[in-house]
Design a protein around this motif. Structure first.
Motif, PDB file in Angstrom:
ATOM      1  N   GLU A 196       8.923  11.779 -50.057  1.00 30.46           N
ATOM      2  CA  GLU A 196       9.882  12.284 -49.082  1.00 30.46           C
ATOM      3  C   GLU A 196       9.699  13.774 -48.828  1.00 30.46           C
ATOM      4  N   ALA A 199       6.973  14.069 -46.465  1.00 24.38           N
ATOM      5  CA  ALA A 199       7.373  13.741 -45.095  1.00 24.38           C
ATOM      6  C   ALA A 199       8.073  14.932 -44.444  1.00 24.38           C
ATOM      7  N   LEU A 200       8.931  15.621 -45.220  1.00 22.16           N
ATOM      8  CA  LEU A 200       9.597  16.811 -44.687  1.00 22.16           C
ATOM      9  C   LEU A 200       8.572  17.896 -44.385  1.00 22.16           C
TER      10      LEU A 200
END
Length: 362
Positions: A196, A199-200
């Motif tokens: 995650e 992804a950021l």
């Protein structure tokens, strides 16, 4: 310019001594106004004084315009030091305390070293890339962290990979601004497919490119693919920017292009203050190499080239930086080789002899 030298452990004092000789050459011959102070640091200081880093050294670190660092002790050596002392004198504390978030690791193939590389010359010829590693967040600093005992009596190790938007943005902006001074291309590396935080990172990188740096060429790349491309086609890269963990791994992998980590320098910079001054830490990217410490055979060129980065980024002397880089190339072209970069059949010189060769070339 106030330069604090922390030679540290293992081969650190040996390679740093040659870098200091080179730095002082510029003071004597190129009117570089410097004051060099040297302090013990790390395991060496623990053995002498019972502390990894006394508070007066930390104050000197805060006051320095630039820090030239050698190496820290091995895991085996650190095991003899109490945890609190290890934290007090750790390289992570130094990086975080100075907030030197932008770590630059250049990888440039020099023609004289082509025979020492494990790769074919057609792969390495012309390689000139810069890895920008975010240095003060991510896995090495995230919390919670530690080793805990579970209810069933087994243990679990925990490290947290964590990034804020602000931490990602400043690393990406630094990389894009740097690319504008080079070949105008940025590769942003992540693992957005499974992480995650990755992804950021990818989302913010794309936004910054579109909104602030549309003139710069740009691509996303997954970290595992990047490792392959560094081996297959390293010439495709200009500025490669990534997080703390991947930057650590990929820059070491890129060191194989040259044939030795002993050749690779680094510079770690903070945001500029109101006067435009950046806190700065310069160091070769190799470790303390305790197995060869004290033998006088370590390669000092990573440390010497870190001085070149100091001249460029802290002294604002790009001509002197280029002069030193050319001198390193000239010393290698004349056949100076330490054992780590000597091709089969080539004679190896000592650490000091390599320093002598660079100073003669200067």
């Amino acid at each position: 310019m106030k330069v604090l030298v922390l030679a540290g452990d293992g081969i650190g004092p040996e390679v740093t001594a040659e870098a200091v000789r080179v730095l002082e050459w510029f003071g004597q011959n190129r009117d570089l106004d410097i004051r060099v102070t040297e302090r013990d640091f790390g395991i060496a200081n623990w053995r002498k004084h019972g502390t990894m880093m006394p508070e007066e050294t930390w104050q000197q670190i805060q006051d320095a315009d630039a820090i030239l660092f050698g190496a820290t002790g091995s895991l085996e050596q650190a095991g003899a030091v109490p945890p609190e002392e290890r934290r007090k004198g750790s390289l992570l504390r130094l990086r975080k305390g100075l907030d030197v978030f932008a770590n630059m690791r250049p990888v440039k193939m020099l023609p004289a070293l082509s025979e020492g590389s494990p790769y074919k010359p057609r792969v390495t010829e012309g390689v000139d890339l810069m890895i920008v590693r975010e240095l003060t967040a991510g896995t090495y600093f995230g919390t919670p962290r530690g080793i805990e005992t579970l209810p069933d009596g087994t243990r679990r190790g925990v490290n947290t990979h964590s990034y804020t938007e602000a931490e990602i943005r400043r690393a990406l902006r630094f990389a894009f601004e740097l690319a504008r001074t080079r070949r105008q291309h940025v590769t942003s590396v992540d693992k957005a497919n499974v992480m995650e935080a990755g992804a950021l990172w990818r989302e913010i990188a794309g936004t910054i490119h579109r909104e602030e740096f549309p003139d710069v060429g740009f691509e996303h790349m997954l970290a595992d693919n990047c490792a392959i491309q560094l081996a297959r086609n390293p010439r495709r890269f200009d500025v490669l920017v990534t997080d703390n963990l991947f930057g650590d791994l990929l820059s070491d992998a890129a060191g194989a292009i040259i044939g030795s980590l002993g050749m690779l320098p680094s510079a770690s910079l903070s945001e500029p203050d109101a006067d435009g001054r950046r806190r700065a830490l310069y160091e070769p990217i190799h470790g303390s190499a305790p197995d060869i410490a004290g033998q006088g055979i370590a390669n000092p060129l990573g440390s010497i080239l870190s001085v070149a980065m100091m001249l460029r980024w802290s002294a604002n002397r790009p001509e002197d930086a280029a002069h030193l880089e050319r001198a390193v190339e000239a010393a290698l072209a004349k056949g100076a080789r330490t054992a780590d970069i000597a091709a089969p059949g080539e004679a190896a010189v000592s650490t000091k002899a390599m320093g002598d060769a660079v100073i003669a070339a200067l």
